[in-house]
Design a protein around this motif. Structure first.
Motif, PDB file in Angstrom:
ATOM      1  N   UNK A 361      34.051  38.495  13.213  1.00 28.80           N
ATOM      2  CA  UNK A 361      34.658  39.732  13.698  1.00 28.80           C
ATOM      3  C   UNK A 361      34.793  39.711  15.218  1.00 28.80           C
ATOM      4  N   UNK A 362      33.744  39.249  15.899  1.00 27.34           N
ATOM      5  CA  UNK A 362      33.784  39.154  17.357  1.00 27.34           C
ATOM      6  C   UNK A 362      34.887  38.203  17.805  1.00 27.34           C
ATOM      7  N   UNK A 363      35.049  37.095  17.055  1.00 29.93           N
ATOM      8  CA  UNK A 363      36.092  36.122  17.400  1.00 29.93           C
ATOM      9  C   UNK A 363      37.479  36.732  17.248  1.00 29.93           C
ATOM     10  N   UNK A 364      37.697  37.492  16.174  1.00 31.08           N
ATOM     11  CA  UNK A 364      38.993  38.140  15.956  1.00 31.08           C
ATOM     12  C   UNK A 364      39.263  39.162  17.061  1.00 31.08           C
ATOM     13  N   UNK A 365      38.271  39.987  17.358  1.00 31.52           N
ATOM     14  CA  UNK A 365      38.471  41.039  18.347  1.00 31.52           C
ATOM     15  C   UNK A 365      38.649  40.493  19.761  1.00 31.52           C
ATOM     16  N   UNK A 407      41.793  40.663   9.254  1.00 28.89           N
ATOM     17  CA  UNK A 407      42.576  39.952  10.275  1.00 28.89           C
ATOM     18  C   UNK A 407      42.059  38.544  10.567  1.00 28.89           C
ATOM     19  N   UNK A 408      41.209  38.026   9.700  1.00 30.55           N
ATOM     20  CA  UNK A 408      40.598  36.714   9.974  1.00 30.55           C
ATOM     21  C   UNK A 408      41.641  35.597  10.066  1.00 30.55           C
ATOM     22  N   UNK A 409      42.786  35.759   9.401  1.00 34.27           N
ATOM     23  CA  UNK A 409      43.835  34.740   9.428  1.00 34.27           C
ATOM     24  C   UNK A 409      44.367  34.457  10.820  1.00 34.27           C
ATOM     25  N   UNK A 410      44.191  35.408  11.733  1.00 33.11           N
ATOM     26  CA  UNK A 410      44.685  35.212  13.104  1.00 33.11           C
ATOM     27  C   UNK A 410      43.984  34.038  13.778  1.00 33.11           C
ATOM     28  N   UNK A 421      52.146  35.220  14.519  1.00 33.45           N
ATOM     29  CA  UNK A 421      50.767  35.501  14.089  1.00 33.45           C
ATOM     30  C   UNK A 421      50.726  36.769  13.252  1.00 33.45           C
ATOM     31  N   UNK A 422      51.441  37.807  13.720  1.00 38.20           N
ATOM     32  CA  UNK A 422      51.451  39.078  13.001  1.00 38.20           C
ATOM     33  C   UNK A 422      52.069  38.925  11.619  1.00 38.20           C
TER      34      UNK A 422
END
Length: 531
Positions: A361-365, A407-410, A421-422
């Motif tokens: 989660x931290x990586x995505x954010x 949103x992990x796919x980002x 990406x979106x």
């Protein structure tokens, strides 16, 4: 007719849930396109429960289990602890080589299968149970010995079988002086070991062990000291007798100057029947507690070569502690060690999984400075909407996982332009988690969380009820959070509904303002307060 429909009808025919002529009528009606398969089957008198089983069996190519014809093998059934069986509504019904066949009300429950595999060490083969609730069957096959009620002739045979199993296992141990316990004691110990394996609650586990220490050795008091590997000390986790609470304040070094410390240090059991002549006994303890120790037995708790603590039994009521007492407590300590190791492993796995989610989660954010808190907001609102919609249990848990990882796919598409990406991240996220058993059911929700009620979403452009309810919930939650982030939370929920509500499930939109208002700890409640 698609293959799934064909497989479902085939399963229903196999179970004689529908006659052939009725199946043909349903096929003719389906061709008209006016009715769904589910509607036709319900009209034909097929219950929802049977329909669910047929669908599960068709999807997974698995068997149905009819408990009316089930002949239980108690030893095999109890390879899975009762607590696990009840928690995940599953029952061991067979064994194929190194795999267990388990009947489940929901044979697609990946988490339940994974957990049972972790606890038992066996790989699981799921089968569909006709019953939605297996509690009655489970309780019947794991009888409660404490009820004191009479048993049937069939149960008596099962009890006899269990007694033989207990005797064989217990008598295989190496006892001193060739002594062997009575069959009653052997079965009691075997049943105790089974009870210990049925709980991962450490406090409950140790209280059971404490009761067993006194019962097996007929002593005045017992205690369990756990080992703190960082401080290299023993502390009284639980203790019986009138001084039990006082003992919980005592800490002993793992060293030569106390019996418990010596046993932990050398990992050897000790019997002391003349405490007055024992130099290792710390007599100041008796003075402090105003308690007189006459004799004691102390056993190390070890599993996999690792020290977990020691067991103590103090002041035998009649005579001295014997090698037979030591053998009983060594058996108890061995099982306690395994159970403590399992409990610790589960805690560590849960901590590891939680930590892994936090890292992801931290990586995505971190991909966008304005994205901080986004995942947490979507997660909280998704669960609040799910709860308001009456969703609970496993489905609620799946929504939790999917909303956290939506949103992990980002992370897989960092080299692409933001626009790409979106467009691609939901499909990429699906690919990333679909092979993870625990997240298998969350994967489709991650893929579909940008689908819209009006068909304007992506990647499939699904519309209305074609979008799973759980995905519609996450879609609405993220849309509202993104809208709030864009506007700086300066607009109202009502404005969101007017501008964007039409692209979401109207039933969910109808409850949005109430749900947001109840999220008192949520940042977006500011939008409600201005409504």
């Amino acid at each position: 007719m698609d293959k799934l429909t064909e497989a479902i009808l085939e399963k229903l025919e196999e179970r004689q849930a529908l006659p052939k002529n009725e199946i043909q009528r349903i096929l003719d009606q389906l061709k008209s396109g006016l009715y769904s398969l589910e509607e036709m089957l319900l009209q034909s008198g097929v219950s929802k429960e049977v329909l669910l089983k047929a669908k599960a069996a068709a999807l997974g190519g698995i068997d149905w289990v009819d408990f009316d014809a089930f002949q239980p093998d108690l030893e095999m059934v109890r390879l899975i602890p009762k607590e696990t069986a009840l928690r995940y509504n599953l029952l061991c019904i067979g064994k194929k080589e190194s795999k267990l066949v388990v009947a489940m009300s929901d044979p697609e429950d990946a988490f339940g299968l994974e957990y049972a595999q972790m606890i038992t060490g066996y790989e699981m083969i799921p089968a569909a149970a006709l019953e939605l609730d297996l509690t009655a069957q489970i309780n019947a096959l794991y009888p409660d010995k404490k009820q004191g009620v009479g048993i049937s002739a069939k149960e008596a045979v099962e009890e006899k079988k269990l007694e033989e199993v207990g005797k064989k296992r217990f008598l295989s141990l190496d006892f001193h002086e060739g002594k062997r316990p009575e069959a009653k004691t052997a079965v009691s110990l075997f049943n105790l070991a089974r009870e210990l394996s049925e709980t991962l609650d450490m406090d409950h586990l140790l209280l059971k062990v404490l009761d067993a220490i006194e019962e097996l050795c007929d002593s005045e008091a017992g205690s369990i000291l756990l080992y703190d590997e960082i401080l290299h000390v023993l502390y009284f986790k639980c203790a019986s007798g009138e001084k039990g609470e006082l003992l919980k304040q005592v800490v002993l070094p793992v060293a030569e100057d106390s019996i418990a410390g010596w046993v932990a240090l050398h990992r050897e059991p000790v019997i002391v029947n003349d405490i007055a002549r024992e130099n290792r006994h710390y007599k100041g303890m008796d003075q402090l507690l105003k308690f007189k120790t006459e004799n004691l037995i102390c056993i190390p708790i070890i599993s996999g070569g690792k020290l977990y603590g020691v067991l103590e039994s103090v002041n035998k009521k009649n005579g001295n502690f014997s090698d037979e007492d030591k053998a009983y407590l060594m058996f108890l300590a061995a099982h306690t060690g395994v159970c403590l190791a399992n409990a610790k492993l589960v805690d560590e796995l849960q901590d590891y999984f939680s930590s892994s989610l936090e890292i992801l989660i931290s990586a995505v954010e971190s991909l966008d400075s304005g994205f901080k808190g986004h995942v947490s907001s979507v997660y909280k609102l998704s669960l609040a909407l799910a709860k308001d919609a009456g969703i609970s249990g496993k489905t609620y848990q799946v929504i939790a996982y999917a909303s956290l990882l939506h949103d992990i796919g980002k992370l897989k598409l960092l080299a692409l332009p933001e626009e790409e990406i979106q467009k691609q991240h939901s499909a990429a996220g699906f690919q990333m988690v679909k092979e993870i058993k625990l997240l298998k059911e969350a994967a489709p929700l991650i893929q579909l969380h940008h689908e819209k009620w009006d068909g304007s979403g992506f990647p499939e452009g699904l519309k209305g009820e074609a979008i799973p309810l759980s995905a519609r919930i996450i879609s609405l939650a993220e849309s509202f959070v993104e809208w709030g982030e864009r506007t700086g939370w300066k607009a109202t929920v009502s404005e969101f509904i007017v501008k964007e509500g039409g692209s979401h499930d109207p039933r969910l939109v109808g409850s949005l303002e109430k749900v947001v208002k109840n999220l008192s700890s949520f940042q977006l409640t500011a939008a409600v307060s201005r409504s």
